[in-house]
Design a protein around this motif. Structure first.
Motif, PDB file in Angstrom:
ATOM      1  N   GLU A 126       9.003  38.610  -2.457  1.00  0.00           N
ATOM      2  CA  GLU A 126       9.751  37.355  -2.422  1.00  0.00           C
ATOM      3  C   GLU A 126       9.210  36.549  -1.229  1.00  0.00           C
ATOM      4  O   GLU A 126       9.564  36.844  -0.081  1.00  0.00           O
ATOM      5  N   ALA A 127       8.345  35.595  -1.503  1.00  0.00           N
ATOM      6  CA  ALA A 127       7.621  34.926  -0.412  1.00  0.00           C
ATOM      7  C   ALA A 127       8.097  33.501  -0.182  1.00  0.00           C
ATOM      8  O   ALA A 127       7.445  32.755   0.555  1.00  0.00           O
ATOM      9  N   ARG A 128       9.252  33.121  -0.784  1.00  0.00           N
ATOM     10  CA  ARG A 128       9.658  31.714  -0.621  1.00  0.00           C
ATOM     11  C   ARG A 128       9.981  31.375   0.835  1.00  0.00           C
ATOM     12  O   ARG A 128       9.665  30.298   1.312  1.00  0.00           O
ATOM     13  N   ASN A 129      10.603  32.345   1.558  1.00  0.00           N
ATOM     14  CA  ASN A 129      10.902  32.070   2.968  1.00  0.00           C
ATOM     15  C   ASN A 129       9.629  31.979   3.804  1.00  0.00           C
ATOM     16  O   ASN A 129       9.524  31.165   4.716  1.00  0.00           O
ATOM     17  N   LEU A 130       8.662  32.830   3.468  1.00  0.00           N
ATOM     18  CA  LEU A 130       7.365  32.748   4.154  1.00  0.00           C
ATOM     19  C   LEU A 130       6.754  31.374   3.913  1.00  0.00           C
ATOM     20  O   LEU A 130       6.213  30.744   4.824  1.00  0.00           O
ATOM     21  N   ALA A 131       6.859  30.912   2.672  1.00  0.00           N
ATOM     22  CA  ALA A 131       6.277  29.609   2.332  1.00  0.00           C
ATOM     23  C   ALA A 131       6.942  28.500   3.142  1.00  0.00           C
ATOM     24  O   ALA A 131       6.269  27.625   3.694  1.00  0.00           O
ATOM     25  N   ARG A 132       8.285  28.564   3.224  1.00  0.00           N
ATOM     26  CA  ARG A 132       9.009  27.518   3.982  1.00  0.00           C
ATOM     27  C   ARG A 132       8.565  27.504   5.441  1.00  0.00           C
ATOM     28  O   ARG A 132       8.385  26.462   6.046  1.00  0.00           O
ATOM     29  N   ALA A 133       8.376  28.715   6.003  1.00  0.00           N
ATOM     30  CA  ALA A 133       8.082  28.788   7.438  1.00  0.00           C
ATOM     31  C   ALA A 133       6.608  28.537   7.750  1.00  0.00           C
ATOM     32  O   ALA A 133       6.283  27.974   8.792  1.00  0.00           O
ATOM     33  N   TRP A 134       5.713  28.955   6.871  1.00  0.00           N
ATOM     34  CA  TRP A 134       4.311  29.074   7.274  1.00  0.00           C
ATOM     35  C   TRP A 134       3.306  28.317   6.430  1.00  0.00           C
ATOM     36  O   TRP A 134       2.115  28.322   6.749  1.00  0.00           O
ATOM     37  N   PHE A 135       3.722  27.707   5.324  1.00  0.00           N
ATOM     38  CA  PHE A 135       2.726  27.029   4.495  1.00  0.00           C
ATOM     39  C   PHE A 135       2.530  25.593   4.975  1.00  0.00           C
ATOM     40  O   PHE A 135       3.432  24.974   5.539  1.00  0.00           O
ATOM     41  N   GLY A 150       1.284  31.888  -7.173  1.00  0.00           N
ATOM     42  CA  GLY A 150       2.565  31.703  -6.508  1.00  0.00           C
ATOM     43  C   GLY A 150       2.444  31.968  -5.012  1.00  0.00           C
ATOM     44  O   GLY A 150       1.362  32.269  -4.501  1.00  0.00           O
ATOM     45  N   PRO A 151       3.597  31.889  -4.308  1.00  0.00           N
ATOM     46  CA  PRO A 151       3.556  32.017  -2.851  1.00  0.00           C
ATOM     47  C   PRO A 151       3.052  33.371  -2.353  1.00  0.00           C
ATOM     48  O   PRO A 151       2.419  33.444  -1.297  1.00  0.00           O
ATOM     49  N   ALA A 152       3.319  34.462  -3.092  1.00  0.00           N
ATOM     50  CA  ALA A 152       2.864  35.778  -2.609  1.00  0.00           C
ATOM     51  C   ALA A 152       1.336  35.820  -2.536  1.00  0.00           C
ATOM     52  O   ALA A 152       0.752  36.321  -1.564  1.00  0.00           O
ATOM     53  N   ALA A 153       0.676  35.274  -3.548  1.00  0.00           N
ATOM     54  CA  ALA A 153      -0.794  35.279  -3.559  1.00  0.00           C
ATOM     55  C   ALA A 153      -1.338  34.392  -2.441  1.00  0.00           C
ATOM     56  O   ALA A 153      -2.346  34.726  -1.795  1.00  0.00           O
ATOM     57  N   ILE A 154      -0.665  33.286  -2.186  1.00  0.00           N
ATOM     58  CA  ILE A 154      -1.160  32.382  -1.135  1.00  0.00           C
ATOM     59  C   ILE A 154      -0.981  33.020   0.241  1.00  0.00           C
ATOM     60  O   ILE A 154      -1.852  32.920   1.112  1.00  0.00           O
ATOM     61  N   TRP A 155       0.142  33.709   0.411  1.00  0.00           N
ATOM     62  CA  TRP A 155       0.343  34.422   1.679  1.00  0.00           C
ATOM     63  C   TRP A 155      -0.755  35.484   1.872  1.00  0.00           C
ATOM     64  O   TRP A 155      -1.359  35.596   2.943  1.00  0.00           O
ATOM     65  N   ALA A 156      -1.021  36.261   0.832  1.00  0.00           N
ATOM     66  CA  ALA A 156      -2.063  37.283   0.913  1.00  0.00           C
ATOM     67  C   ALA A 156      -3.420  36.635   1.203  1.00  0.00           C
ATOM     68  O   ALA A 156      -4.223  37.156   1.993  1.00  0.00           O
ATOM     69  N   ALA A 157      -3.668  35.490   0.594  1.00  0.00           N
ATOM     70  CA  ALA A 157      -4.943  34.784   0.817  1.00  0.00           C
ATOM     71  C   ALA A 157      -5.077  34.361   2.285  1.00  0.00           C
ATOM     72  O   ALA A 157      -6.155  34.446   2.874  1.00  0.00           O
ATOM     73  N   PRO A 170      -5.437  34.813  17.656  1.00  0.00           N
ATOM     74  CA  PRO A 170      -4.230  35.343  17.009  1.00  0.00           C
ATOM     75  C   PRO A 170      -4.046  34.741  15.610  1.00  0.00           C
ATOM     76  O   PRO A 170      -4.602  33.680  15.319  1.00  0.00           O
ATOM     77  N   PHE A 171      -3.261  35.420  14.777  1.00  0.00           N
ATOM     78  CA  PHE A 171      -3.014  34.952  13.402  1.00  0.00           C
ATOM     79  C   PHE A 171      -2.027  33.780  13.442  1.00  0.00           C
ATOM     80  O   PHE A 171      -0.883  33.952  13.855  1.00  0.00           O
ATOM     81  N   ARG A 172      -2.489  32.594  13.024  1.00  0.00           N
ATOM     82  CA  ARG A 172      -1.617  31.401  12.969  1.00  0.00           C
ATOM     83  C   ARG A 172      -1.670  30.871  11.536  1.00  0.00           C
ATOM     84  O   ARG A 172      -2.573  30.100  11.190  1.00  0.00           O
ATOM     85  N   PRO A 173      -0.701  31.299  10.700  1.00  0.00           N
ATOM     86  CA  PRO A 173      -0.809  31.008   9.257  1.00  0.00           C
ATOM     87  C   PRO A 173      -0.925  29.525   8.934  1.00  0.00           C
ATOM     88  O   PRO A 173      -1.602  29.165   7.970  1.00  0.00           O
ATOM     89  N   ARG A 174      -0.299  28.666   9.761  1.00  0.00           N
ATOM     90  CA  ARG A 174      -0.366  27.232   9.418  1.00  0.00           C
ATOM     91  C   ARG A 174      -1.723  26.625   9.722  1.00  0.00           C
ATOM     92  O   ARG A 174      -2.019  25.523   9.276  1.00  0.00           O
ATOM     93  N   CYS A 175      -2.543  27.332  10.492  1.00  0.00           N
ATOM     94  CA  CYS A 175      -3.892  26.833  10.794  1.00  0.00           C
ATOM     95  C   CYS A 175      -4.894  27.265   9.732  1.00  0.00           C
ATOM     96  O   CYS A 175      -6.097  27.037   9.874  1.00  0.00           O
ATOM     97  N   ILE A 176      -4.414  27.942   8.701  1.00  0.00           N
ATOM     98  CA  ILE A 176      -5.312  28.382   7.623  1.00  0.00           C
ATOM     99  C   ILE A 176      -4.859  27.677   6.349  1.00  0.00           C
ATOM    100  O   ILE A 176      -3.753  27.901   5.864  1.00  0.00           O
ATOM    101  N   GLN A 177      -5.694  26.800   5.848  1.00  0.00           N
ATOM    102  CA  GLN A 177      -5.351  26.003   4.664  1.00  0.00           C
ATOM    103  C   GLN A 177      -5.978  26.647   3.431  1.00  0.00           C
ATOM    104  O   GLN A 177      -7.205  26.796   3.367  1.00  0.00           O
ATOM    105  N   ILE A 178      -5.123  27.051   2.486  1.00  0.00           N
ATOM    106  CA  ILE A 178      -5.641  27.628   1.230  1.00  0.00           C
ATOM    107  C   ILE A 178      -5.649  26.531   0.180  1.00  0.00           C
ATOM    108  O   ILE A 178      -4.688  25.761   0.064  1.00  0.00           O
ATOM    109  N   TYR A 179      -6.723  26.456  -0.591  1.00  0.00           N
ATOM    110  CA  TYR A 179      -6.773  25.465  -1.664  1.00  0.00           C
ATOM    111  C   TYR A 179      -7.491  26.046  -2.879  1.00  0.00           C
ATOM    112  O   TYR A 179      -8.273  26.994  -2.751  1.00  0.00           O
ATOM    113  N   PRO A 180      -7.188  25.504  -4.056  1.00  0.00           N
ATOM    114  CA  PRO A 180      -7.757  26.094  -5.278  1.00  0.00           C
ATOM    115  C   PRO A 180      -9.183  25.609  -5.536  1.00  0.00           C
ATOM    116  O   PRO A 180      -9.519  24.476  -5.227  1.00  0.00           O
TER     117      PRO A 180
END
Ligand SMILES: CC(C)(COP(=O)(O)OP(=O)(O)OC[C@H]1O[C@@H](n2cnc3c(N)ncnc32)[C@H](O)[C@@H]1OP(=O)(O)O)[C@@H](O)C(=O)NCCC(=O)NCCS
Length: 231
Positions: A126-135, A150-157, A170-180
């Motif tokens: 369930e990655a919706r909270n991760l998405a809200r905080a870090w996408f 979905g969000p789980a795959a994007i988090w893993a990416a 350090p790992f900063r998820p918002r500094c990593i932009q995933i795109y298709p």
């Protein structure tokens, strides 16, 4: 589809052997830093997956597992990209490891100059909270379109891209932009002071998980720009 430059091995946590002579001294020392039983089992499953993968890629079934040494902590005990040595010499592959309560995966880049990163998440995470905080806003907008992953795959990416190309930051998820990209693949752009490598990611299903594997392909500096070179 998995790129030809990548090899992957998966081991379930309930198949992880007890610590013993199959581990190098340095690996036993790293294991000793983990106290939670579940984390210790994940470490062991990850080491077994990585060692079996290296042995298979070397094509030498006789090489002892203890001679394949994988270290993933720096002098202060912080997590770093796993470093491979075979019989005391730097190994010919780049490696990455990830685990969950259920299993561990190791991925190798067959091109030593290409960084590799792997991440594993339960398929039903369930990655919706991760998405809200870090996408990033662009990722949120793309997800809202309801097409593709979905969000789980994007988090893993994001985690896989960090492991492939994080470069000691350090790992900063918002500094990593995933795109298709076309054909169901993904790519990542890492924001930072220097232009990073080109990071391509593919997602595959693995024993109830989604596995994201990222390959970081060095981008040669423009001619006349100076600086180092890539092989
Ligand atoms: C990499 C990270 C995001 C993964 O965390 P996680 O979701 O808890 O764990 P995962 O199962 O996905 O991956 C764990 C594996 O990643 C690898 N790893 C750890 N740190 C890593 C890093 N900085 N880069 C690449 N791989 C790393 C290790 O092999 C580890 O498994 P092991 O300890 O059993 O060998 C997290 O460990 C992290 O933030 N690390 C950075 C630590 C740091 O700041 N280090 C100093 C700067 S490099």
């Amino acid at each position: 589809m998995r790129p030809a430059e990548v090899a992957v091995q998966y081991v379930r946590c309930d198949e992880a052997p007890a610590p013993g002579p199959w581990l190098a001294e340095s690996e036993l020392a790293e294991l000793a830093r983990w106290h939670a039983q579940q984390r210790r089992v994940q470490f062991l499953a990850g080491r077994l997956a990585a060692k079996e993968l290296v042995r298979e890629l070397l094509g030498q079934s006789s090489v002892e597992l203890a001679a394949i040494e994988i270290r993933s902590q720096d002098g202060r005990g912080r997590g770093v990209q796993p470093a491979l040595r075979v019989a005391g010499q730097p190994g010919p592959f780049r490696l990455s490891i990830a685990h969950t309560a259920r299993g561990a995966v190791a991925a190798a880049s067959l091109r030593p100059a290409w960084g590799i990163g792997v991440d594993l998440v339960p398929r039903d995470l369930e990655a919706r909270n991760l998405a809200r905080a870090w996408f990033t806003p662009a990722e949120v907008q793309w997800l809202a379109g309801g097409r593709g992953y979905g969000p789980a795959a994007i988090w893993a990416a994001k985690e896989a891209a960090y492991k492939a190309a994080g470069g000691g930051e350090p790992f900063r998820p918002r500094c990593i932009q995933i795109y298709p990209l076309a054909g169901g693949r993904l790519a990542a752009r890492l924001h930072g002071p220097t232009a990073g490598p080109l990071v391509e990611i593919y997602i595959e299903a693995l024993d109830g998980h989604l596995a994201a594997v990222a390959l970081a392909v060095p981008v040669p500096a423009p001619q006349g720009a100076g600086g180092g070179h890539h092989d």
